[in-house]
Design an enzyme around this catalytic site. Structure first.
Site, PDB file in Angstrom:
ATOM      1  N   ARG A   1       3.842  -5.792  -5.127  1.00 37.04           N
ATOM      2  CA  ARG A   1       2.572  -4.893  -5.254  1.00 37.04           C
ATOM      3  C   ARG A   1       2.116  -5.361  -7.017  1.00 37.04           C
ATOM      4  NH1 ARG A   1       1.754   1.700  -5.245  1.00 37.04           N
ATOM      5  NH2 ARG A   1       1.408   0.798  -3.235  1.00 37.04           N
TER       6      ARG A   1
ATOM      7  N   HIS B   1      -4.745  -3.409   0.625  1.00 33.94           N
ATOM      8  CA  HIS B   1      -3.564  -2.663   0.785  1.00 33.94           C
ATOM      9  C   HIS B   1      -3.416  -2.717   2.489  1.00 33.94           C
ATOM     10  CE1 HIS B   1      -0.307  -0.160   0.330  1.00 33.94           C
ATOM     11  NE2 HIS B   1      -0.780   0.923  -0.287  1.00 33.94           N
TER      12      HIS B   1
ATOM     13  N   GLN C   1      -0.847  -0.183   4.124  1.00 27.93           N
ATOM     14  CA  GLN C   1      -1.478   1.142   4.343  1.00 27.93           C
ATOM     15  C   GLN C   1      -2.386   1.195   5.801  1.00 27.93           C
ATOM     16  OE1 GLN C   1      -1.223   3.772   2.093  1.00 27.93           O
ATOM     17  NE2 GLN C   1      -2.419   5.046   3.922  1.00 27.93           N
TER      18      GLN C   1
ATOM     19  N   ASP D   1     -10.090   8.097  -0.860  1.00 28.38           N
ATOM     20  CA  ASP D   1      -8.721   7.575  -1.894  1.00 28.38           C
ATOM     21  C   ASP D   1      -9.344   8.036  -3.404  1.00 28.38           C
ATOM     22  OD1 ASP D   1      -6.798   6.159  -2.963  1.00 28.38           O
ATOM     23  OD2 ASP D   1      -7.651   4.447  -2.642  1.00 28.38           O
TER      24      ASP D   1
ATOM     25  N   CYS E   1      -4.596   7.996   1.720  1.00 27.90           N
ATOM     26  CA  CYS E   1      -3.386   7.300   1.712  1.00 27.90           C
ATOM     27  C   CYS E   1      -2.367   7.874   0.824  1.00 27.90           C
ATOM     28  CB  CYS E   1      -3.855   5.787   1.079  1.00 27.90           C
ATOM     29  SG  CYS E   1      -4.825   5.778  -0.510  1.00 27.90           S
TER      30      CYS E   1
ATOM     31  N   ARG F   1       3.623   5.010   7.515  1.00 28.92           N
ATOM     32  CA  ARG F   1       3.864   3.916   6.746  1.00 28.92           C
ATOM     33  C   ARG F   1       5.489   3.222   6.991  1.00 28.92           C
ATOM     34  NH1 ARG F   1       1.684   3.343   1.849  1.00 28.92           N
ATOM     35  NH2 ARG F   1       2.535   1.276   1.851  1.00 28.92           N
TER      36      ARG F   1
HETATM   37  N1   CP Z   1      -0.303   5.109  -0.260  1.00 26.52           N
HETATM   38  C1   CP Z   1       0.590   4.204  -1.335  1.00 26.52           C
HETATM   39  O1   CP Z   1       0.473   3.197  -1.245  1.00 26.52           O
HETATM   40  O2   CP Z   1       1.207   5.234  -2.193  1.00 26.52           O
HETATM   41  P1   CP Z   1       2.166   4.826  -3.254  1.00 26.52           P
HETATM   42  O3   CP Z   1       1.385   4.105  -4.398  1.00 26.52           O
HETATM   43  O4   CP Z   1       2.939   5.979  -3.702  1.00 26.52           O
HETATM   44  O5   CP Z   1       3.077   3.643  -2.691  1.00 26.52           O
HETATM   45  N1  NVA Z   2      -6.473   2.789  -4.679  1.00 28.44           N
HETATM   46  C1  NVA Z   2      -5.379   3.341  -5.043  1.00 28.44           C
HETATM   47  C2  NVA Z   2      -4.397   3.302  -3.967  1.00 28.44           C
HETATM   48  C3  NVA Z   2      -2.949   3.704  -4.296  1.00 28.44           C
HETATM   49  C4  NVA Z   2      -2.144   3.748  -3.005  1.00 28.44           C
HETATM   50  C5  NVA Z   2      -4.667   2.428  -6.270  1.00 28.44           C
HETATM   51  O1  NVA Z   2      -4.901   1.195  -6.288  1.00 28.44           O
HETATM   52  O2  NVA Z   2      -4.139   3.076  -7.159  1.00 28.44           O
END
Ligand code: CP
Ligand code: NVA
Length: 314
Positions: free
Chosen positions: A109, A136, A139, A232, A272, A300
């Protein structure tokens, strides 16, 4: 014979064909059914280690990936960037080559999608995107699995994403729905439309699948006839400096009861997570009869077990 995903990277939904997404979804359904029949461990990753590198916080992705690897009989190695030599300036390309000598896959990530591309270029093991500024994909796979479960199909279903259509979640959802022949509508201000290259890839995918990609500015117009309403956060991780500007642009894009009342009668609400109640969604909607967010979060785990098994099992 190895399956089509064996040994592959997964950085973007663009990396997957429609057939490959269907394979992930079919495998996820099998994983989920077997789990609920009491088969907690399916040891296809026995003896394998997956490094999980996090530059940003995570609840769902971190826990569901660790649990997924464990339930497949493998060993998940959680690595915070600030505890690696990366934080002291060791290049990504060096980290990639060293980790490749120890582990069977690297999931990461990251703030910048370029970091993932560099990781993948120098790793000799598969690299999986656990969220970047651009996409993502894990997701989106769980999202289309959830839509299939709730609506029977993605093809022919109208999915309206309301809010920041230029973020990672919107990009991956748009690509996945377009590949599967669904109708994806992105309701956003002009300034927050998807990135042009990703939009064009989605339009091309929709042309091939019989799907449709639409951009609409007015959220009330967009949700008419929606089977799924998705949102989101307004301010993604790493965008803190633009927070005020994004809240200003998105203030009319809240998913509330008034907006949901314009969707189809049996419409579902997806997010999400994490959610900011009072910003992109109200308490009444996320806790209301439309909401499938907990089933979506659960998926997930099942979708990722499918991805890991398809990429890593012999
Ligand atoms: N939806 C998602 O990726 O959540 P987190 O940021 O908690 O991993
Ligand atoms: N768009 C959000 C998604 C979190 C799972 C972010 O990048 O923070």
């Amino acid at each position: 014979m190895p399956g089509p995903l064996r040994g592959r990277d997964l950085l973007s939904i663009k990396d997957l064909s429609r057939e490959e997404i269907e394979l992930v979804l079919d495998t996820a359904r099998i994983m989920k059914t077997r789990y609920y029949s009491g088969e907690r461990i399916i040891p296809v990753l026995k003896g394998k280690t997956v490094a999980l590198i996090f530059e940003k916080p995570s609840t769902r992705t971190r826990v569901s990936m660790e649990v997924a690897v464990a339930q497949l009989g493998g060993y998940p190695l959680y690595l915070r960037r600030d505890e690696l030599q990366l934080a002291r300036g060791e290049p990504i390309k060096d980290t990639a080559r060293v980790l490749s000598r120890y582990v069977d896959a690297i999931a990461a990530r990251v703030y910048s999608h370029k970091s993932l591309e560099e990781l993948a270029a120098y790793s000799s093991v598969p690299v999986i995107n656990m969220l970047s500024d651009l996409e993502h994909p894990l997701q989106a796979l769980a999202d289309v699995l959830t839509i299939k479960e709730k609506k029977g199909s993605v093809k022919g279903v109208k999915i309206v994403y309301v809010g920041d259509a230029r973020n990672n979640v919107a990009h991956s959802l748009m690509l996945a729905v377009a590949k599967l022949g669904g109708h994806i509508v992105l309701a956003s201000p002009k300034e927050l439309r998807p990135r042009e290259d990703i939009l064009q890839a989605a339009i091309q995918a929709a042309n091939e699948s019989g799907g449709l990609v639409e951009l609409i500015e007015d959220p009330f117009e967009a949700v008419k006839g929606a089977d799924v309403v998705y949102t989101d956060v307004w301010v993604s991780m790493g965008e803190e400096a633009q927070a005020e500007e994004k809240r200003r642009l998105l203030k009319n894009y809240q998913v509330n009861e008034k907006l949901m009342s314009l969707a189809n009668n049996n419409a579902i609400f997806m997010h999400c997570l994490p959610a900011h109640r009072g910003e992109e969604v109200t308490e009444e909607v996320i806790e209301g009869p439309w909401s499938v967010v907990w089933d979506q979060a659960e998926n997930r785990l099942h979708a990722q077990k499918a991805v890991l098994a398809l990429i890593l099992s012999d």
